[in-house]
Design a protein around this motif. Structure first.
Motif, PDB file in Angstrom:
ATOM      1  N   TRP A  70       0.838  -1.139   0.186  1.00  0.00           N
ATOM      2  CA  TRP A  70      -0.010   0.089  -0.081  1.00  0.00           C
ATOM      3  C   TRP A  70       0.860   1.172  -0.003  1.00  0.00           C
ATOM      4  O   TRP A  70       0.350   2.412  -0.467  1.00  0.00           O
ATOM      5  N   LEU A  71       2.046   1.007   0.453  1.00  0.00           N
ATOM      6  CA  LEU A  71       2.956   2.492   0.416  1.00  0.00           C
ATOM      7  C   LEU A  71       3.314   2.627  -0.899  1.00  0.00           C
ATOM      8  O   LEU A  71       3.231   4.038  -1.340  1.00  0.00           O
ATOM      9  N   VAL A  72       3.618   1.558  -1.804  1.00  0.00           N
ATOM     10  CA  VAL A  72       3.889   1.794  -3.324  1.00  0.00           C
ATOM     11  C   VAL A  72       2.806   2.707  -3.824  1.00  0.00           C
ATOM     12  O   VAL A  72       2.578   3.472  -4.672  1.00  0.00           O
ATOM     13  N   ALA A  73       1.409   2.103  -3.545  1.00  0.00           N
ATOM     14  CA  ALA A  73       0.027   2.777  -3.891  1.00  0.00           C
ATOM     15  C   ALA A  73      -0.158   3.971  -3.680  1.00  0.00           C
ATOM     16  O   ALA A  73      -0.468   4.725  -4.575  1.00  0.00           O
ATOM     17  N   LEU A  74       0.406   4.515  -2.496  1.00  0.00           N
ATOM     18  CA  LEU A  74      -0.209   5.647  -1.882  1.00  0.00           C
ATOM     19  C   LEU A  74       1.044   6.605  -2.442  1.00  0.00           C
ATOM     20  O   LEU A  74       0.692   7.631  -3.012  1.00  0.00           O
ATOM     21  N   LEU A  75       2.004   6.262  -2.446  1.00  0.00           N
ATOM     22  CA  LEU A  75       3.303   7.363  -2.867  1.00  0.00           C
ATOM     23  C   LEU A  75       3.497   7.243  -4.184  1.00  0.00           C
ATOM     24  O   LEU A  75       3.632   8.457  -4.756  1.00  0.00           O
ATOM     25  N   LEU A  76       3.266   6.351  -5.124  1.00  0.00           N
ATOM     26  CA  LEU A  76       3.584   6.543  -6.599  1.00  0.00           C
ATOM     27  C   LEU A  76       2.221   6.540  -7.580  1.00  0.00           C
ATOM     28  O   LEU A  76       2.602   6.921  -8.758  1.00  0.00           O
ATOM     29  N   VAL A  77       0.936   6.155  -7.101  1.00  0.00           N
ATOM     30  CA  VAL A  77       0.075   5.885  -8.054  1.00  0.00           C
ATOM     31  C   VAL A  77      -1.158   6.637  -7.555  1.00  0.00           C
ATOM     32  O   VAL A  77      -1.859   7.414  -8.279  1.00  0.00           O
ATOM     33  N   ALA A  78      -1.864   6.599  -6.146  1.00  0.00           N
ATOM     34  CA  ALA A  78      -3.116   7.062  -5.980  1.00  0.00           C
ATOM     35  C   ALA A  78      -3.530   8.559  -6.451  1.00  0.00           C
ATOM     36  O   ALA A  78      -4.398   8.617  -7.293  1.00  0.00           O
ATOM     37  N   GLU A  79      -2.679   9.474  -5.815  1.00  0.00           N
ATOM     38  CA  GLU A  79      -2.997  10.746  -6.211  1.00  0.00           C
ATOM     39  C   GLU A  79      -2.937  11.164  -7.621  1.00  0.00           C
ATOM     40  O   GLU A  79      -3.840  11.901  -8.371  1.00  0.00           O
ATOM     41  N   PHE A  80      -1.811  10.716  -8.236  1.00  0.00           N
ATOM     42  CA  PHE A  80      -1.651  11.145  -9.478  1.00  0.00           C
ATOM     43  C   PHE A  80      -2.591  10.348 -10.674  1.00  0.00           C
ATOM     44  O   PHE A  80      -2.848  10.974 -11.492  1.00  0.00           O
ATOM     45  N   LEU A  81      -3.186   9.195 -10.202  1.00  0.00           N
ATOM     46  CA  LEU A  81      -3.961   8.663 -10.942  1.00  0.00           C
ATOM     47  C   LEU A  81      -5.698   9.307 -11.002  1.00  0.00           C
ATOM     48  O   LEU A  81      -5.977   9.562 -12.130  1.00  0.00           O
ATOM     49  N   ARG A  82      -5.747   9.809  -9.825  1.00  0.00           N
ATOM     50  CA  ARG A  82      -7.109  10.298  -9.522  1.00  0.00           C
ATOM     51  C   ARG A  82      -7.025  11.785 -10.402  1.00  0.00           C
ATOM     52  O   ARG A  82      -8.202  12.076 -10.929  1.00  0.00           O
ATOM     53  N   ASN A  83      -5.906  12.396 -10.521  1.00  0.00           N
ATOM     54  CA  ASN A  83      -5.811  13.645 -11.131  1.00  0.00           C
ATOM     55  C   ASN A  83      -5.910  13.435 -12.637  1.00  0.00           C
ATOM     56  O   ASN A  83      -6.354  14.510 -13.337  1.00  0.00           O
ATOM     57  N   SER A  84      -5.470  12.459 -13.235  1.00  0.00           N
ATOM     58  CA  SER A  84      -5.029  12.196 -14.490  1.00  0.00           C
ATOM     59  C   SER A  84      -6.355  11.564 -15.235  1.00  0.00           C
ATOM     60  O   SER A  84      -6.381  11.739 -16.536  1.00  0.00           O
ATOM     61  N   GLY A  85      -7.051  10.608 -14.959  1.00  0.00           N
ATOM     62  CA  GLY A  85      -7.974   9.929 -15.637  1.00  0.00           C
ATOM     63  C   GLY A  85      -9.569  10.148 -15.218  1.00  0.00           C
ATOM     64  O   GLY A  85      -9.895  11.073 -14.549  1.00  0.00           O
ATOM     65  N   ARG A  86     -10.317   9.381 -15.870  1.00  0.00           N
ATOM     66  CA  ARG A  86     -11.753   9.273 -15.594  1.00  0.00           C
ATOM     67  C   ARG A  86     -12.220   8.147 -14.961  1.00  0.00           C
ATOM     68  O   ARG A  86     -12.690   8.293 -13.821  1.00  0.00           O
ATOM     69  N   TYR A  87     -12.031   6.946 -15.563  1.00  0.00           N
ATOM     70  CA  TYR A  87     -12.850   5.888 -14.917  1.00  0.00           C
ATOM     71  C   TYR A  87     -11.938   4.551 -14.831  1.00  0.00           C
ATOM     72  O   TYR A  87     -11.910   3.956 -13.964  1.00  0.00           O
ATOM     73  N   THR A  88     -10.735   4.669 -15.794  1.00  0.00           N
ATOM     74  CA  THR A  88     -10.075   3.352 -15.898  1.00  0.00           C
ATOM     75  C   THR A  88      -8.537   3.648 -15.712  1.00  0.00           C
ATOM     76  O   THR A  88      -8.146   4.750 -16.405  1.00  0.00           O
ATOM     77  N   MET A  89      -7.697   2.677 -15.757  1.00  0.00           N
ATOM     78  CA  MET A  89      -6.087   2.804 -15.879  1.00  0.00           C
ATOM     79  C   MET A  89      -5.891   3.292 -17.231  1.00  0.00           C
ATOM     80  O   MET A  89      -4.980   4.083 -17.436  1.00  0.00           O
ATOM     81  N   ALA A  90      -6.514   2.891 -18.408  1.00  0.00           N
ATOM     82  CA  ALA A  90      -6.268   3.254 -19.700  1.00  0.00           C
ATOM     83  C   ALA A  90      -6.450   4.641 -20.109  1.00  0.00           C
ATOM     84  O   ALA A  90      -5.815   5.090 -20.999  1.00  0.00           O
ATOM     85  N   ASP A  91      -7.257   5.507 -19.227  1.00  0.00           N
ATOM     86  CA  ASP A  91      -7.388   6.891 -19.466  1.00  0.00           C
ATOM     87  C   ASP A  91      -6.254   7.739 -19.288  1.00  0.00           C
ATOM     88  O   ASP A  91      -5.760   8.480 -19.870  1.00  0.00           O
ATOM     89  N   VAL A  92      -5.097   7.217 -18.205  1.00  0.00           N
ATOM     90  CA  VAL A  92      -3.892   7.746 -17.994  1.00  0.00           C
ATOM     91  C   VAL A  92      -3.039   7.433 -19.012  1.00  0.00           C
ATOM     92  O   VAL A  92      -2.148   8.423 -19.722  1.00  0.00           O
TER      93      VAL A  92
END
Length: 557
Positions: free
Chosen positions: A98-120
């Motif tokens: 979860w530290l990897v998800a928190l530090l590297l993915v969560a915030e950036f992904l929410r800011n960049s996409g709409r519904y799925t991973m492929a949006d980013v």
């Protein structure tokens, strides 16, 4: 002797009735929530992301509900009960992830996409090939994970309903009952997703998380009360009852075992390292976890929800210590393996032992067993609903709307396709699960994590943090990681060439490790780099825009 047999049959009957009743109550409550949610689901954003209306705490609970699968509740407790220290390594791996998800993915992904991973991934690349690749990878991970959960449900039912080899239930033998359970669980998950969308699924996750945490807390307190809250006595009794003595509390019972030759010992140690890499890096690439970051209104709330999830999941994994060592001490390794060789029934068996001790003999045992059984069923139902939603969303939003219809599909069409996809993916998972009942569930879960870490994570990280990354790199990363992970597992001792393999009578393995992560994850990152540098495509303007969006949330939907 006859009176004992009669008492056992009566207890089995009581436990069976209670289990079914509690399970039906849970199903009724969650179906009610799903119908209510369907009335609130009016747009694609409602269906895919719950209208982005969930608070950090609500989404943190739902992430916890999505993440704490049957493998966590039953599998880890069983591994600790049988292997002590080495079993707890799974808990540590799942939590550190979860530290990897928190530090590297969560915030950036929410800011960049709409519904799925492929949006980013598709933001600064050619839409159609990248979305197709992301959709293929999402479906592959989700289906492996789905099969694992549903096979687990089938395996559990004969224990929880008291069906043994020579008994029947409603005219069904154990094998037929397992198939019926898989079909029932599959049908329910399809209803949750098709009718309720993300809102219904999220509330089901929250209810399940509360049930699971409550059940685990009660059992933990009862175990600790039995030992007057003296952990040293608990661990000492667990080591004695395990039959392995002091070695039970030290590393080396399951991983890093000293083998006859130096090469075999090296492979054993590398297997532990490989499993650890897959567990720690896999979480940040799991599609059903990634979609959760889109259900909140802002990136700040996404970050808060991951912090809540870490707290909830971390507390739960501490409970697994008490559940695992408590099962080893109060039930005993021999009793656990007599019921299930893999130890998957350790937690329910502990519940029965605690119920007998605290709540009045066999009936008390039956009551607590029934409650924990209902929690286990709830866990499986909630996780398969989240997985089905993630894969059907990817089919509808990535493949149908953006590849087939080239972005011209209406929201109504998109949601309709997502519901059809949920039906089809659910039906495929049900069919494969029925034929996969002999497969090793841990293998399927480990494969899902390894594929997610090998295919999805390199593409996500490169896309967010490397300006030179392009369409060719994304395709190479996803397909390279996906194919290498699956090929290595197919030629590993997990599939053939060992007594515990899927096909023990055959031997075509040449890859010595059980988990491919140590090879396939670097291959995924290397392929992403190689695919990028051999292509001249580059869009620095789009990357700059993505960078601003990922850091600030400006322009995100």
């Amino acid at each position: 002797m006859e009176s004992h047999l009669f008492a056992a049959e009566a207890t089995s009957s009581t436990s069976r009735t209670l289990t079914i009743t509690l399970f039906l109550v849970f199903v009724a409550i969650t179906l009610g929530i799903t119908v209510w949610a369907s009335r609130q689901t009016k747009t694609a954003t409602d269906f895919y992301a719950g209208g982005r209306s969930f608070s950090g705490f609500q989404n943190g609970m739902a992430i916890g509900g999505d993440y704490m699968s049957a493998a966590s509740f039953l599998g880890i407790a069983g591994l600790i009960a049988l292997y002590g220290y080495d079993g707890f390594l799974y808990s540590i791996g799942f939590l550190v992830a979860w530290l990897v998800a928190l530090l590297l993915v969560a915030e950036f992904l929410r800011n960049s996409g709409r519904y799925t991973m492929a949006d980013v991934l598709a933001f600064r690349m050619r839409q159609r090939p990248v979305r197709t690749a992301a959709s293929v990878s999402t479906i592959a991970v989700s289906i492996f994970y789905l099969i694992a959960q549903m096979v687990g449900a089938g395996a559990l039912v004969s224990l929880l309903l008291g069906i043994k080899a020579d008994t029947t239930f409603l005219g069904m033998d154990a094998d037929t009952a397992k198939v019926a359970t898989i079909i029932l669980v599959g049908a329910l998950m399809i209803i949750y997703v098709v009718v309720g969308g993300m809102k219904g699924t999220t509330y089901v996750q929250i209810v399940k998380a509360v049930m699971l945490m409550s059940g685990a807390l009660v059992m933990t307190l009862l175990v600790l009360a039995h030992y007057k809250f003296n952990l040293s006595t608990l661990l000492g009794d667990a080591a004695k009852a395990s039959g392995k003595g002091a070695a039970f509390l030290e590393p080396g019972l399951r991983y890093g075992v000293e083998k006859p030759t130096a090469l075999e010992t090296f492979y054993s140690k590398m297997d532990l390292f490989s499993l650890g890499i897959a567990l720690v890096l896999g979480t940040a690439g799991l599609p059903h976890i990634l979609t959760r970051f889109y259900t909140v209104p802002t990136s700040r709330t996404a970050r808060k929800s991951v912090l809540w999830a870490i707290g909830i999941i971390g507390t739960f994994y501490l409970f697994t210590l008490a559940l695992g060592f408590g099962a080893a001490a109060l039930v005993g390794g021999k009793e656990i393996t007599a019921q299930d060789k893999a130890g998957n029934t350790a937690a329910p068996q502990l519940a029965q032992a605690l119920g007998i001790e605290y709540f009045g003999g066999q009936t008390g045992g039956a009551v607590l067993l029934a409650i924990i059984a209902a929690v286990a069923f709830a866990t499986i139902l909630a996780v398969v609903a989240g997985l089905t939603l993630a894969s059907s969303s990817s089919v509808a939003h990535d493949f149908y709307a953006n590849v087939i219809r080239r972005g011209q599909a209406s929201e109504r069409d998109e949601v309709r396709v997502a519901r059809i996809a949920a039906l089809v993916i659910g039906a495929i998972a049900i069919g494969l699960s029925i034929y996969a009942q002999s497969l090793n569930v841990a293998f399927l879960v480990a494969l899902a994590f390894a594929v997610a870490a090998s295919a999805n994570l390199p593409a996500i990280l490169y896309s967010l943090f490397w300006g030179r990354f392009n369409t060719s790199g994304a395709l190479w990363a996803i397909y390279g990681g996906l194919i290498s992970a699956i090929v290595l597992v197919f030629f590993s001792p997990v599939v053939s060439g060992s007594p515990t393999a899927m096909f023990p009578e055959h031997d075509w393995h040449w890859f010595p490790l059980n988990n491919p992560g140590i090879i396939s994850i670097p291959i995924g990152f290397f392929c992403g780099w190689l695919g990028t540098v051999i292509s001249k495509e580059q869009d620095s303007v789009k990357y700059a825009e993505l960078e601003v969006r990922s850091l600030t949330g400006y322009g995100a939907h």
